[in-house]
Scaffold this motif. Structure first.
Motif, short mmCIF file in Angstrom:
data_model
loop_
_atom_site.label_atom_id
_atom_site.label_comp_id
_atom_site.label_asym_id
_atom_site.label_seq_id
_atom_site.Cartn_x
_atom_site.Cartn_y
_atom_site.Cartn_z
N TYR A 29 0.84 -1.20 0.00
CA TYR A 29 0.00 0.00 0.00
C TYR A 29 0.87 1.25 0.00
O TYR A 29 1.96 1.28 0.58
CB TYR A 29 -0.90 0.02 1.24
CG TYR A 29 -2.03 -0.98 1.20
CD1 TYR A 29 -3.31 -0.58 0.82
CD2 TYR A 29 -1.83 -2.31 1.56
CE1 TYR A 29 -4.36 -1.49 0.78
CE2 TYR A 29 -2.86 -3.22 1.53
CZ TYR A 29 -4.13 -2.81 1.15
OH TYR A 29 -5.16 -3.72 1.11
N ARG A 30 0.34 2.31 -0.62
CA ARG A 30 1.04 3.60 -0.62
C ARG A 30 0.65 4.44 0.58
O ARG A 30 1.42 5.29 1.03
CB ARG A 30 0.74 4.36 -1.91
CG ARG A 30 1.36 3.72 -3.16
CD ARG A 30 1.28 4.67 -4.35
NE ARG A 30 1.97 4.12 -5.52
CZ ARG A 30 1.39 3.39 -6.46
NH1 ARG A 30 0.07 3.14 -6.37
NH2 ARG A 30 2.08 2.93 -7.48
N THR A 31 -0.57 4.25 1.09
CA THR A 31 -1.04 5.01 2.24
C THR A 31 -1.69 4.07 3.25
O THR A 31 -2.15 2.98 2.90
CB THR A 31 -2.07 6.08 1.81
OG1 THR A 31 -3.19 5.43 1.21
CG2 THR A 31 -1.46 7.06 0.82
N ALA A 32 -1.74 4.52 4.49
CA ALA A 32 -2.31 3.69 5.55
C ALA A 32 -3.81 3.51 5.38
O ALA A 32 -4.35 2.44 5.67
CB ALA A 32 -2.01 4.31 6.91
N THR A 114 0.65 0.90 11.21
CA THR A 114 0.24 2.26 10.83
C THR A 114 -0.76 2.84 11.82
O THR A 114 -0.72 4.03 12.14
CB THR A 114 -0.39 2.26 9.43
OG1 THR A 114 -1.49 1.32 9.42
CG2 THR A 114 0.63 1.87 8.38
N HIS A 115 -1.69 2.01 12.30
CA HIS A 115 -2.73 2.46 13.22
C HIS A 115 -3.40 1.21 13.80
O HIS A 115 -2.95 0.09 13.52
CB HIS A 115 -3.75 3.37 12.53
CG HIS A 115 -4.46 2.75 11.36
ND1 HIS A 115 -3.87 2.61 10.11
CD2 HIS A 115 -5.71 2.22 11.23
CE1 HIS A 115 -4.72 2.03 9.27
NE2 HIS A 115 -5.84 1.78 9.93
N THR A 116 -4.45 1.39 14.57
CA THR A 116 -5.16 0.27 15.18
C THR A 116 -6.64 0.32 14.79
O THR A 116 -7.12 1.35 14.30
CB THR A 116 -5.03 0.32 16.71
OG1 THR A 116 -5.75 1.46 17.20
CG2 THR A 116 -3.58 0.42 17.13
N ALA A 121 -7.87 7.12 12.82
CA ALA A 121 -7.59 7.00 11.39
C ALA A 121 -8.71 6.26 10.68
O ALA A 121 -9.02 6.54 9.51
CB ALA A 121 -6.26 6.28 11.17
N VAL A 122 -9.35 5.32 11.36
CA VAL A 122 -10.44 4.56 10.76
C VAL A 122 -11.67 5.44 10.57
O VAL A 122 -12.29 5.46 9.51
CB VAL A 122 -10.78 3.33 11.63
CG1 VAL A 122 -12.01 2.61 11.09
CG2 VAL A 122 -9.59 2.38 11.67
N THR A 123 -12.02 6.20 11.60
CA THR A 123 -13.18 7.08 11.47
C THR A 123 -12.92 8.21 10.48
O THR A 123 -13.83 8.62 9.74
CB THR A 123 -13.57 7.66 12.84
OG1 THR A 123 -12.43 8.31 13.42
CG2 THR A 123 -14.02 6.54 13.77
N GLY A 150 -9.75 -3.18 3.07
CA GLY A 150 -8.43 -2.80 2.59
C GLY A 150 -8.10 -1.33 2.75
O GLY A 150 -6.97 -0.96 3.02
N ARG A 151 -9.10 -0.46 2.61
CA ARG A 151 -8.83 0.99 2.66
C ARG A 151 -8.72 1.53 4.08
O ARG A 151 -8.34 2.69 4.25
CB ARG A 151 -9.93 1.74 1.90
CG ARG A 151 -9.94 1.42 0.40
CD ARG A 151 -10.91 2.30 -0.34
NE ARG A 151 -10.87 2.03 -1.78
CZ ARG A 151 -11.54 2.73 -2.69
NH1 ARG A 151 -12.30 3.74 -2.32
NH2 ARG A 151 -11.43 2.42 -3.97
N VAL A 152 -9.08 0.73 5.07
CA VAL A 152 -9.03 1.23 6.44
C VAL A 152 -8.24 0.33 7.39
O VAL A 152 -7.91 0.75 8.51
CB VAL A 152 -10.46 1.41 7.01
CG1 VAL A 152 -11.21 2.46 6.21
CG2 VAL A 152 -11.22 0.09 7.03
#
Length: 765
Positions: A29-32, A114-116, A121-123, A150-152
């Motif tokens: 992936y390019r971004t998280a 990247t995050h959890t 970041a998910v919201t 995949g996007r989150v």
């Protein structure tokens, strides 16, 4: 396993354990968040169930994740990203595995994440944590199993870092004193940026430094506390969980859950929220730099690790088919988790929705690999294992129906012995929290393990509130570990308080917990209702004397002392004994208290002053003159133990042996042993082979003064010197004196005031 970069070939090898999977795909992936995979590669299955592939041209900072297919969801040519039911047969296979190619999984061995799932970041990406659910539960009008994450989803990060952590801070065979702390709480309070002005004039703390405002609450910020801890006299800092954890408490944001961090989802990744540098590799580098700062100050770093369960949770809404796996469970539920015969996840010993299965090679190897990484690469000197008995539980033995067999096979469990062997070979320390919801295994761990001694905690709490449990108290003070009557052992971690429970000051200030008060001191759930506490009749001077008793007894007892960050200056949580979810000003260390003559009268929020929230004034106004006399007393006692071998005979683990001093317990008249129910006793600590001075500890938990005799001394100039008296009368003098200027105790003995302890030292020999 994990992602390993080879600088010679320029190839990064990706590997993951998923023995029951039928197809595993690597995605880059390019971004998280917010983008689909930029590249994909099918992995090749090895005979051991490890899938791997090598990719050239990707290195540090690469974001990656996986998708898995299996018997319940075989690969289908019609499947494509974005959410597809193609190939679906059932939510779990015959072994209880829950493969779902729509749910992107992060590497259990990822060095950073990247995050959890609960991250903002998910919201911010337009989803909620419910998107990670599998099964029939609806999400956005579709069965959750069909929704693509995949996007989150959190991604692993390839990390290449060579930052040094410095050498080991202490020689083998020394006996430490432990300071338990939360990385964020330690320095997040605004007062941390004024440490020099607050404490610079306090004797012994002239070298403290301010924490830069932008670094508060981080690994980098914690490193600025190294001079303070060195000045205090402790020799090890035990950090509450630093592994990546699933929480919505971010930075100074209060959040709603898991501030303490006991919901691990990444056993190799440092918690990104604790890093000021959140770039790829930043948390790893910053953690190592913090370790080096502590090592340079002569302080060991111990990490609190949570291997008994994970933050992946269990069944959602009690539905067998619905889980929220983002890593381990998605690669092999049967490999990593304990399940019932009908494939329900078991959490009987943890109470946290799942329980890792250590009868599985994969789970055992995960623990061993994680320990090696944090010691060898991240520089950690030791580990404290949360709910450690889970590591020795055998799921095929029902704990209630066959408890004797559980106990019989516990101490030789292959993981417990393997961890011990690894610790011996690699030179790190291992500490068990020796209980879980299935029982208390104190004293039952293999040789080489140290153990939190809850029996010591309870015995001291009871005796110091006047219960007269004399035999139990004497056993524990003498290091006889759990009141067993066995020979003294160096395995005991002695404490009267820990992160989960009352603070040391609250223990003498409250009769019951106060968890349902409004923010910022609450509300919070849970917490024990049986705290063995006493509010000291609301007498401030008595509270402070009883606090000094607790601190002194923890440091003088045979074994290894542990205190909690802030205990040394009288920190209070207003009686909240379980603030596990509270990331608030009230729970952060307020260093203004450490410099105040009335520590619980300083404002919680310095920006709002008296108009803001306030502490219950449990300490009152002390007799200190320009300093907090609790802090100076704490420092004196910690240094006394550190600098006198007779008071710290037992080394880490006891593996190297030691020249033990003799602890002998007497009645106040020294003419025999105390009887059960006696609330006053003397403990003679002889120098034996240690070479240090002899001591006499006088303990009076009676309501009136008690006259104690002292042993006769032989030799020109020898005398008994009073070096500690915890009674209120001595607070103006600091309750402690250097032996060479301390008052001499004559042949007629010493009168110990009610609810007080006195320490005499032989000097002049």
């Amino acid at each position: 396993m994990g992602a390993a970069y080879d600088a010679t070939t320029g190839i990064t090898t990706f590997a993951v354990h998923a023995p029951a999977a039928t197809r595993v795909m690597l995605e880059l992936y390019r971004t998280a968040t917010g983008s689909d995979a930029s590249a994909e590669y099918d992995l090749v299955r090895g005979r051991d169930g490890v899938w791997c592939t090598g990719v050239a041209g990707v290195g540090h900072g690469t974001l990656y994740a996986f998708r898995c297919w299996g018997p319940n969801w075989p690969s289908d040519p019609a499947w494509k990203r974005g959410g597809s039911p193609a190939g679906f047969r059932s939510d779990l296979d015959s072994e209880g595995n829950r493969f779902n190619p729509n749910k992107v999984l992060f590497d259990p061995y990822a060095r950073e994440l990247t995050h959890t799932p609960l991250s903002s970041a998910v919201t911010k990406a337009g989803a909620s944590a419910r998107i990670f659910a599998t099964g029939p539960m609806p999400y956005a009008g579709r069965p959750s199993r069909d929704v693509d994450t995949g996007r989150v989803a959190p991604k692993g990060i390839v990390v290449i870092d060579e930052t040094s952590t410095g050498g080991r801070s202490a020689p083998p065979g020394y006996s430490p004193s432990i300071y338990e702390a939360h990385v964020k709480n330690l320095t997040m309070h605004p007062s941390a940026s004024s440490l020099r002005s607050l404490l610079g004039a306090t004797p012994g703390f002239e070298g403290v430094v301010d924490v830069p405002a932008e670094l508060r609450g981080t690994y980098a910020g914690a490193s600025y506390l190294a001079p303070y801890l060195r000045a205090l006299g402790v020799t090890a800092i035990e950090l509450m969980p630093v592994h990546e954890t699933d929480t919505d408490c971010e930075g100074a944001s209060a959040g709603t859950t898991n501030h303490w961090g006991y919901q691990t989802i990444g056993f190799f990744a440092p918690n990104r929220d604790y890093a000021s540098d959140k770039t790829a590799g930043g948390p790893t580098r910053e953690f190592k730099q913090m370790v080096r700062a502590f090592h340079d100050a002569g302080i060991e770093v111990i990490a609190d690790v949570v291997y008994n369960h994970t933050g992946e949770g269990g069944h959602w809404y009690d539905d067998l088919n619905t889980t929220g796996f983002t890593t381990l469970g998605g690669f092999g539920t049967a490999e990593y988790y304990v399940m019932t015969p009908d494939h329900h996840l078991v959490d009987g010993a943890t109470g946290t929705s799942n329980q890792l299965n250590f009868s599985s090679w994969a789970s055992r190897q995960l623990v061993l690999d994680s320990l090696s990484y944090w010691h060898d690469v991240m520089g950690v000197d030791g580990f404290r294992f949360d709910l450690a008995p889970v590591l020795g539980r055998r799921p095929n033995l029902a704990p209630r129906d066959d408890w004797g067999r559980q106990r019989r096979f516990f101490s030789d469990h292959p993981l417990l012995t393997s961890v011990r062997n690894l610790a011996v070979m690699e030179g790190f320390e291992i500490i068990a929290e020796p209980w879980d919801l299935w029982g208390n295994e104190v004293g039952n761990f293999p040789t080489g393990w140290l153990e939190w001694n809850g029996t010591f905690r309870d015995a001291v709490r009871r005796f110091c509130r006047g219960d007269g449990n004399t035999g139990e108290f004497a056993y524990e003070l003498n290091g006889q570990f759990g009141g067993s009557g066995r020979a003294p052992q160096p395995r005991s971690i002695n404490f009267v308080d820990a992160h989960d429970g009352f603070t040391m000051m609250d223990l003498v200030s409250f009769n019951r917990k106060h968890n349902h008060q409004p923010a910022p001191f609450g509300p919070s759930d849970g917490g024990s209702d049986d705290n063995l506490s006493w509010d000291s009749g609301s007498d401030h001077r008595l509270r402070r004397a009883r606090w000094r008793n607790n601190w002194l007894l923890v440091f003088l007892a045979r074994g290894i002392p542990m205190v909690v960050s802030g205990d040394e200056y009288g920190r209070t949580q207003n009686g909240n004994n379980n603030p596990w979810a509270l990331n608030t000003l009230a729970m952060w260390n307020n260093w203004a208290q450490a410099a105040s003559e009335a520590p619980t009268r300083v404002p919680v929020d310095p920006a709002r002053g008296p108009a803001g929230p306030s502490y219950y004034d449990v300490v009152g106004t002390t007799d200190g003159v320009g300093v907090n006399p609790l802090l100076t007393f704490a420092r004196f006692v910690a240094h006394l133990r550190r600098e006198n071998a007779v008071l710290h005979q037992a080394p880490w683990g006891g593996v190297l042996g030691s020249n033990e001093a003799a602890y002998r317990v007497f009645r106040p008249d020294l003419k025999g042993a105390p009887a059960e129910g006696d609330r006053a006793l003397a403990v003679q600590i002889d120098r034996h082979h240690s070479g240090g001075p002899a001591y006499l500890l006088l303990v009076n938990m009676w309501i009136d003064p008690v006259q104690f005799s002292v042993p006769s001394l032989f030799g020109t100039g020898a005398r008994w010197a009073r070096v500690v008296d915890t009674a209120p009368w001595a607070e103006a003098e600091g309750n402690c004196w250097d032996a060479d200027v301390a008052a001499t105790v004559g042949a007629d003995g010493y009168s110990v005031q009610p609810w007080s302890c006195v320490l005499l030292q032989v000097t002049g020999t």
